[in-house]
Design an enzyme around this catalytic site. Structure first.
Site, short mmCIF file in Angstrom:
data_model
loop_
_atom_site.label_atom_id
_atom_site.label_comp_id
_atom_site.label_asym_id
_atom_site.label_seq_id
_atom_site.Cartn_x
_atom_site.Cartn_y
_atom_site.Cartn_z
CE1 TYR A 293 9.42 -51.34 -59.47
CE2 TYR A 293 7.96 -49.46 -59.27
CZ TYR A 293 9.23 -49.98 -59.42
OH TYR A 293 10.31 -49.15 -59.54
NE ARG B 126 15.80 -48.94 -78.49
CZ ARG B 126 16.26 -49.02 -79.74
NH1 ARG B 126 15.44 -48.95 -80.76
NH2 ARG B 126 17.55 -49.18 -79.97
CG ASP C 5 26.38 -59.34 -77.55
OD1 ASP C 5 25.26 -59.38 -78.08
OD2 ASP C 5 26.90 -58.29 -77.11
CE LYS D 103 21.26 -53.86 -81.40
NZ LYS D 103 22.66 -53.99 -80.96
CB THR E 175 19.32 -56.36 -78.50
OG1 THR E 175 19.70 -56.73 -79.82
CG2 THR E 175 20.49 -55.69 -77.79
CD GLU F 147 11.55 -54.25 -56.81
OE1 GLU F 147 11.29 -54.67 -55.67
OE2 GLU F 147 12.13 -53.18 -57.04
C1 LIG Z 1 23.33 -53.47 -79.89
C2 LIG Z 1 24.34 -54.30 -79.21
C3 LIG Z 1 24.46 -54.30 -77.80
C4 LIG Z 1 23.80 -53.27 -76.92
O1 LIG Z 1 22.46 -53.16 -76.95
P1 LIG Z 1 21.74 -51.84 -76.39
O2 LIG Z 1 20.32 -52.27 -76.35
O3 LIG Z 1 22.03 -50.76 -77.38
O4 LIG Z 1 22.30 -51.55 -75.05
C5 LIG Z 1 25.34 -55.20 -77.22
N1 LIG Z 1 26.07 -56.04 -77.97
C6 LIG Z 1 26.00 -56.05 -79.32
C7 LIG Z 1 26.85 -57.01 -80.07
C8 LIG Z 1 25.15 -55.18 -79.98
O5 LIG Z 1 25.12 -55.18 -81.31
#
Ligand SMILES: *Cc1c(COP(=O)(O)O)cnc(C)c1O
Length: 415
Positions: A51, A232, A197, A226, A223, A53
């Site tokens: 933990y 993840r 994003d 990807k 994220t 925090e």
């Molecule tokens: C994949 C994605 C997310 C969300 O990610 P998660 O890990 O699945 O919650 C947010 N914004 C965009 C543009 C994405 O492609």
């Protein structure tokens, strides 16, 4: 026997099956990738026991010598990789990451502009049934009906009309590159916070194959699992002036204890992305995607949204192939080619059975596939989509897919 095999054969068997599936199939889902053995090792490590925090140097519990080391490494490497002034590496995933950004910088009910879901936006960019859509007044912008690309003049006109507090750029199903500078100009003109994003393209940006919004934008979320090829999770980067608000929104605003095993794995992934080879990887992802798109379009008459791709991602409208996206996904799955059904802009079908399929090259490029394999994939996709009920075709393609895959080992999977 492994520990898992001995203690929980049911989970072990599922894991063995998934390993075989990943090894013998062609992964074209554009949001997926294969992480390295080192990333897996860190993610599966005993940091999961701890933990922590708070933030490095400011924790609520004792015993933080080593969690502080890994979290600081992750922060410093993220900043270096993207040229960021500040990085928070604790978000559990992309959706909580976006939620934290909104929570930090908006008040409930504030006006925000985000790309419409069926035009390539993400659910967290204002889908009415999502937390984002319920909590903030999202005004959806669209792609142009003819080019199926962003029309920046229209985005600007909408921004002038609605005076949003924030504009979200960065998408989940948009093949062209995004003009970050144009978004910055629009945000400046209307006094909006510029939020990028880059979940899908972060690896391409880190690998210098696409332009980086971090220097221009106030806040950037991505994220890490990807194209960035990490565990993840997610990170938020921002200008210094927003750092305190972002950190407070992540913890204690939204989350409790960070997942330090995943943060350790993020640190490893960022280290890997800082190596020169990662730039070759990022460039090859786009080379492969363009090769696949060109082959599908020119050889097999596929209709590609926005005309092709400038990134890792391709969106095909299957209307002219007389097969809906759902059926195409299912029959391709049968031969070991995994991708996802997807709406196309101005889709006349339902989101559960849309007209399109979405696919991309991050995972196959990690495996070492190059242009020659893209030609094979295009041929297999066309064979299957043109003959979805022909058992002999499906059997032949499946055998060819498996044979090719076994020549390209998956990092992190022991044969
Ligand atoms: C994949 C994605 C997310 C969300 O990610 P998660 O890990 O699945 O919650 C947010 N914004 C965009 C543009 C994405 O492609």
């Amino acid at each position: 026997m492994t520990n898992l095999q001995q203690i929980d054969p049911a989970v072990f068997d599922a894991l063995a099956g998934e390993s075989k599936r990943q090894m013998e199939g062609i992964e074209l889902i554009p949001s997926e990738n294969y992480v390295s053995a080192a990333v897996l090792e860190a993610a599966g490590s005993i940091f999961t026991n701890k933990y922590s925090e708070g933030y490095p140097g400011k924790r609520y519990y004792g015993g933080q010598k080593y969690t502080d080391i890994v979290e600081t490494l992750a922060i410093e490497r993220a900043k270096q990789l993207f040229g960021a002034e500040h990085a928070n590496v604790q978000p559990y995933s992309g959706s909580p990451g976006n939620t934290a950004v909104y929570f930090a910088l908006l008040n409930y009910g504030d006006t925000v502009m985000g790309l419409k879901l069926d035009h390539g936006g993400h659910i967290t960019h204002g889908l009415p049934i999502s937390f984002s859509g319920k909590s903030y007044k999202f005004i959806p912008y669209e792609v142009d009906a003819k080019t199926l690309r962003l029309d920046y003049d229209k985005v600007r006109a909408m921004a002038l009309e609605h005076k949003p507090k924030m504009i979200v750029a960065g998408y989940t199903a948009y093949p062209p590159e995004i003009d970050w500078k144009k978004f910055r100009e629009i945000c400046d003109e209307v006094g909006a916070i510029a939020f990028a994003d880059i979940s899908h393209t972060a690896g391409l940006i880190a690998g210098k194959a696409l332009h980086n919004p971090v220097p221009y934008f106030d806040v950037v979320m991505t994220t890490t699992h990807k194209t960035l090829r990490g565990p993840r999770g997610a990170i938020i980067m921002c200008k210094k002036q927003y750092a305190a608000a972002i950190d407070k929104a992540v913890f204690p605003g939204l989350q409790g204890g960070p997942h330090e095993n995943v943060i350790a794995a993020k640190a490893v992934a960022f280290h890997e992305a800082l190596q020169p080879e990662f730039q070759d990887y990022a460039k090859q992802i786009i080379v492969n995607a363009k090769a696949l798109a060109t082959e599908l379009k020119d050889q097999y008459g596929f209709s590609l949204v926005s005309g092709g791709t400038e990134t890792h991602l391709i969106l095909a409208d299957l209307a002219n192939k007389n097969i809906p996206g759902k059926e195409a996904q299912a029959v391709l799955d049968e031969v070991g080619i995994t991708l996802n059904k997807n709406t196309v802009p101005f889709d006349t079908r339902s989101p559960f059975d849309p007209s399109g399929i979405r696919f991309g090259t991050p995972a196959v490029t990690t495996r070492g596939f190059k242009e020659a394999e893209m030609k094979l994939i295009a041929k297999w996709m066309n064979d299957v989509i043109s003959n979805p009920k022909d058992e002999a075709t499906l059997k032949r393609v499946k055998a060819e897919v498996t044979e090719t895959c076994l020549k390209f080992p998956v990092p992190g999977i022991k044969v």
